[in-house]
Design an enzyme around this catalytic site. Structure first.
Site, PDB file in Angstrom:
ATOM      1  N   ILE A 159       0.993  17.704  22.474  1.00 41.29           N
ATOM      2  CA  ILE A 159       1.442  17.080  23.720  1.00 41.29           C
ATOM      3  C   ILE A 159       1.554  18.162  24.778  1.00 41.29           C
ATOM      4  O   ILE A 159       2.188  19.197  24.556  1.00 41.29           O
ATOM      5  CB  ILE A 159       2.820  16.403  23.550  1.00 41.29           C
ATOM      6  CG1 ILE A 159       2.710  15.191  22.629  1.00 41.29           C
ATOM      7  CG2 ILE A 159       3.397  16.001  24.889  1.00 41.29           C
ATOM      8  CD1 ILE A 159       2.202  13.939  23.302  1.00 41.29           C
ATOM      9  N   ALA A 160       0.944  17.937  25.936  1.00 43.18           N
ATOM     10  CA  ALA A 160       0.978  18.919  27.026  1.00 43.18           C
ATOM     11  C   ALA A 160       1.684  18.304  28.223  1.00 43.18           C
ATOM     12  O   ALA A 160       1.066  17.664  29.076  1.00 43.18           O
ATOM     13  CB  ALA A 160      -0.438  19.360  27.393  1.00 43.18           C
ATOM     14  N   PRO A 219       5.106  25.780  33.512  1.00 41.44           N
ATOM     15  CA  PRO A 219       5.958  26.951  33.699  1.00 41.44           C
ATOM     16  C   PRO A 219       7.028  26.777  34.770  1.00 41.44           C
ATOM     17  O   PRO A 219       8.132  27.295  34.634  1.00 41.44           O
ATOM     18  CB  PRO A 219       4.964  28.045  34.077  1.00 41.44           C
ATOM     19  CG  PRO A 219       3.687  27.631  33.428  1.00 41.44           C
ATOM     20  CD  PRO A 219       3.670  26.143  33.499  1.00 41.44           C
ATOM     21  N   GLY A 270      28.791  34.875   5.248  1.00 43.41           N
ATOM     22  CA  GLY A 270      29.108  36.234   5.659  1.00 43.41           C
ATOM     23  C   GLY A 270      27.881  36.958   6.179  1.00 43.41           C
ATOM     24  O   GLY A 270      27.015  36.359   6.821  1.00 43.41           O
ATOM     25  N   GLY A 271      27.778  38.234   5.884  1.00 40.00           N
ATOM     26  CA  GLY A 271      26.647  39.030   6.367  1.00 40.00           C
ATOM     27  C   GLY A 271      25.316  38.529   5.861  1.00 40.00           C
ATOM     28  O   GLY A 271      24.297  38.648   6.548  1.00 40.00           O
ATOM     29  N   GLY A 277      12.462  17.360  24.066  1.00 44.98           N
ATOM     30  CA  GLY A 277      12.701  15.924  23.958  1.00 44.98           C
ATOM     31  C   GLY A 277      13.810  15.436  24.871  1.00 44.98           C
ATOM     32  O   GLY A 277      14.281  14.304  24.745  1.00 44.98           O
ATOM     33  N   GLN A 293      40.714  27.692   0.215  1.00 47.32           N
ATOM     34  CA  GLN A 293      40.943  26.428   0.914  1.00 47.32           C
ATOM     35  C   GLN A 293      40.112  26.313   2.181  1.00 47.32           C
ATOM     36  O   GLN A 293      39.591  25.231   2.495  1.00 47.32           O
ATOM     37  CB  GLN A 293      42.428  26.278   1.246  1.00 47.32           C
ATOM     38  CG  GLN A 293      42.783  24.917   1.835  1.00 47.32           C
ATOM     39  CD  GLN A 293      44.249  24.817   2.202  1.00 47.32           C
ATOM     40  OE1 GLN A 293      44.717  25.551   3.073  1.00 47.32           O
ATOM     41  NE2 GLN A 293      44.981  23.925   1.526  1.00 47.32           N
ATOM     42  N   GLU A 301      10.580   9.270  20.122  1.00 47.97           N
ATOM     43  CA  GLU A 301      10.557  10.735  20.049  1.00 47.97           C
ATOM     44  C   GLU A 301      11.952  11.292  19.805  1.00 47.97           C
ATOM     45  O   GLU A 301      12.151  12.175  18.951  1.00 47.97           O
ATOM     46  CB  GLU A 301       9.987  11.307  21.345  1.00 47.97           C
ATOM     47  CG  GLU A 301      10.028  12.833  21.409  1.00 47.97           C
ATOM     48  CD  GLU A 301       9.623  13.380  22.766  1.00 47.97           C
ATOM     49  OE1 GLU A 301       9.857  14.582  23.001  1.00 47.97           O
ATOM     50  OE2 GLU A 301       9.081  12.614  23.589  1.00 47.97           O
ATOM     51  N   ARG A 360      29.291  32.677  -5.277  1.00 48.78           N
ATOM     52  CA  ARG A 360      29.673  33.916  -4.587  1.00 48.78           C
ATOM     53  C   ARG A 360      31.192  34.129  -4.638  1.00 48.78           C
ATOM     54  O   ARG A 360      31.955  33.177  -4.418  1.00 48.78           O
ATOM     55  CB  ARG A 360      29.210  33.839  -3.124  1.00 48.78           C
ATOM     56  CG  ARG A 360      29.432  35.108  -2.340  1.00 48.78           C
ATOM     57  CD  ARG A 360      28.378  36.131  -2.658  1.00 48.78           C
ATOM     58  NE  ARG A 360      28.570  37.351  -1.883  1.00 48.78           N
ATOM     59  CZ  ARG A 360      27.836  38.429  -2.016  1.00 48.78           C
ATOM     60  NH1 ARG A 360      26.834  38.429  -2.884  1.00 48.78           N
ATOM     61  NH2 ARG A 360      28.058  39.503  -1.291  1.00 48.78           N
TER      62      ARG A 360
END
Length: 377
Positions: free
Chosen positions: A123-124, A128, A339-340, A363, A279, A242, A268
């Site tokens: 779809i175009a 810009p 985490g990391g 959209g 918790q 869409e 983990r």
């Protein structure tokens, strides 16, 4: 019997077929495609052979299914964390435009090949300088003997490197603003069509996204979609479907990442205990699961309306707004639980988090959707 009443048994069987296809043809290769910045054309041909393209269109233009079959493909790709696969643009946007507004010549030329994965659609719309404001676009088409001459520039073209055909929004009367907008089915291998280099993006790296350039491209008269100056009305008619498709992607993505995070926190440890035994972890997961359950109920209702041909534009706007905003918040919370590691490429949550950000933009941005909903109150 399906656990989601909107789906029939044949939908559930098809969903299993989609999952098998993803496991065999996508999962083993996706990270490589991310590095390469494009999905191979061979994947599209395999998807066509498996019946995953143009699901909702009648034969020979598609699978002969309905919006429920299309939803199975959308959801399973998103749930498996493969948002960069551009099947939905091809099947749920380009193909319906050609089916509903195309001439017999346009449908016969493109849709069977799109269903087989031999031609890829794009779809175009965006330019810009225009962003979401299609009324100010500058791509124009001039009537000539046998058709039109099309000139202009488009950006953020999903499937842009791979695409063979595009639905292009242009104006035939710039002085009329939105009243001059017209849709064309454009062969992207025609003389005068150029493609930019792939656009570097924050996420969805396996998705080839480019600019397209049109310099006096001849478009035959039988490749006009709908009528001249009726383009804006055609776009409005298709926006509900869409936006629902984007909402379904967002919800399934968050559901998939929630399931992966539950598995992660059960393995983990932190401060001598499994993460699931803290918790705060349970509270975060409980909130995510509860919100997604509410969202899923609403989206399934919207999908049922879409399958019956009565999904209202405002409800579709609500679906996309709720789903994409909630997806963003939930994925952020789930990444935090990693985490990391959540910020590394080792776990899929980081990719999902980055890939999801675009869904609040294309959209119709969240701001535009809020305005649409607010005006309807």
């Amino acid at each position: 019997m399906s656990t989601r009443p909107v789906f029939r048994d044949d939908h559930d069987l098809f969903r299993e077929q989609v999952r098998r296809f993803i496991d065999e043809h996508i999962a083993p290769h996706y990270l490589q495609w991310e590095r390469e910045g494009i999905t191979p054309r061979a994947l599209w041909r395999a998807a066509g052979q498996a019946g995953l393209l143009n699901c909702q269109l009648p034969e020979p233009y598609g699978l002969g299914g309905d919006h429920g079959h299309a939803a199975c493909v959308i959801e399973e790709l998103a749930r498996a964390n493969f948002l960069g696969i551009g099947f939905s643009i091809h099947s749920d946007m380009v193909a319906p435009y050609l089916m509903q507004y195309g001439t017999p010549a346009a449908r016969d030329r493109w849709l069977p090949k799109m269903a087989r994965g031999e031609a890829i659609g794009a779809i175009a719309m965006t330019e810009p300088g225009s962003g979401s404001d299609l009324k100010t676009l500058r791509t124009h088409a001039e009537a000539v003997d046998g058709g039109y001459r099309l000139s202009g520039q488009k950006t953020w073209i999903t499937n842009g490197s791979n695409a063979d055909v595009a639905v292009v929004v242009a104006t035939v009367a710039p002085e009329l603003g939105a009243g001059g907008l017209t849709l064309f089915c454009v062969d992207l291998h025609a003389a005068g069509v150029g493609r930019g280099a792939p656009i570097a993006k924050v996420g969805q790296h396996a998705q080839d996204t480019t600019e397209l350039f049109f310099e006096e491209v001849f478009v035959p008269a039988d490749q006009l979609l709908g009528e001249e100056r009726r383009g804006f009305a055609c776009l409005e008619d298709q926006l509900a479907a869409e936006r629902l498709a984007i909402a379904l992607r967002a919800a399934a993505s968050a559901e998939g990442m929630l399931a992966e995070t539950v598995a992660y926190v059960q393995q983990r440890k932190a401060f001598g205990r499994l993460l699931i035994d803290h918790q705060n972890t349970r509270f975060v997961l409980a909130s995510a699961a509860s919100q997604l359950a509410m969202l899923r109920s609403f989206l399934d209702h919207c999908l049922g309306e879409q399958m019956q041909g009565r999904l209202a534009p405002t409800r579709a706007a609500m679906a996309k707004l709720n789903a994409t905003e909630l997806q963003g918040r939930i994925l952020d919370d789930l990444l935090q639980l990693h985490g990391g590691y959540g910020y590394s490429s080792e776990y899929g949550i980081g990719r999902a988090w980055a890939d999801a950000r675009a869904l609040r933009i294309f959209g119709g941005t969240s701001e535009i959707l809020r305005d649409i909903i607010g005006r309807a109150l």
